[in-house]
Design a protein around this motif. Sequence first.
Motif, PDB file in Angstrom:
ATOM      1  N   PRO A 171       0.790  -1.237   0.000  1.00  0.00           N
ATOM      2  CA  PRO A 171       0.000   0.000   0.000  1.00  0.00           C
ATOM      3  C   PRO A 171       0.826   1.294   0.000  1.00  0.00           C
ATOM      4  O   PRO A 171       0.284   2.360  -0.233  1.00  0.00           O
ATOM      5  CB  PRO A 171      -0.824  -0.092   1.289  1.00  0.00           C
ATOM      6  N   ARG A 216       3.669   0.537  -4.374  1.00  0.00           N
ATOM      7  CA  ARG A 216       2.867   0.640  -5.609  1.00  0.00           C
ATOM      8  C   ARG A 216       3.762   0.786  -6.836  1.00  0.00           C
ATOM      9  O   ARG A 216       3.473   0.213  -7.886  1.00  0.00           O
ATOM     10  CB  ARG A 216       1.867   1.785  -5.498  1.00  0.00           C
ATOM     11  N   ASP A 252      -2.899  -7.971   0.972  1.00  0.00           N
ATOM     12  CA  ASP A 252      -2.959  -6.549   1.345  1.00  0.00           C
ATOM     13  C   ASP A 252      -4.389  -6.091   1.617  1.00  0.00           C
ATOM     14  O   ASP A 252      -4.607  -5.177   2.404  1.00  0.00           O
ATOM     15  CB  ASP A 252      -2.354  -5.667   0.247  1.00  0.00           C
TER      16      ASP A 252
END
Length: 161
Positions: free
Chosen positions: A36, A41, A84
Amino acid sequence: MIYGLTTLGVIHTLISLVAVAAALTAFARDKGIVGPSTLGRVYIWTTVLTCLTGFGIFQHGGFGKPHVLGIVTLLVLGVAWLADQRKLGAASAKVAVISYSLTFFFHMIPAVTETSTRLPLGAPLLPGHEAPELKAITGVMFLLFLAGVTLQLRRLKAQGK
C-alpha cells in the motif's frame, strides 16, 4: 539493437530496473515491500509492466521459461494483493511478506541470467542460459530469499502481526 536487445527489450529492461530499485529501496527503508505504500505501488506496477513487456520478447525461440516466470510472478502478485486487502484472514500480513519477497526473487533470476550472459560485451561472464554457474547462483539467491523472509516474518511476529 542495444546490447543485443530489441526496442521492446530495452523498454522491458528499463522498467525492470525501476522495479528492482524500488524493491531494494523498500527493503532498506521499510525492511520489506509494503504494497500500500507509494514505493510498494511503484514496485507492483513496474513488476506488472515488466511481466507484460516480457511476454512480447521471444529472443530464445518462442514461449518459454521466462514467460512462465512472468505468469507465475503475476499470480503471486495477485496473492500479495489479496493479502494486502486482508482477504486471507490472520495470515494476510505473512502471505504479503512472502509473496512480495518471492516476486523480487523472481526478478533476480532473469536479471542475473541476462546480465551474466550478455556482459561485458564480447566476453560475457557466462556462456549461456544453461551454464551450471547460474544454477548455483540461483540457489544462493534462493537462500538469501529464505533468510530475508525469515527476518521479515520475525519482525512481524515481534510487532504482534
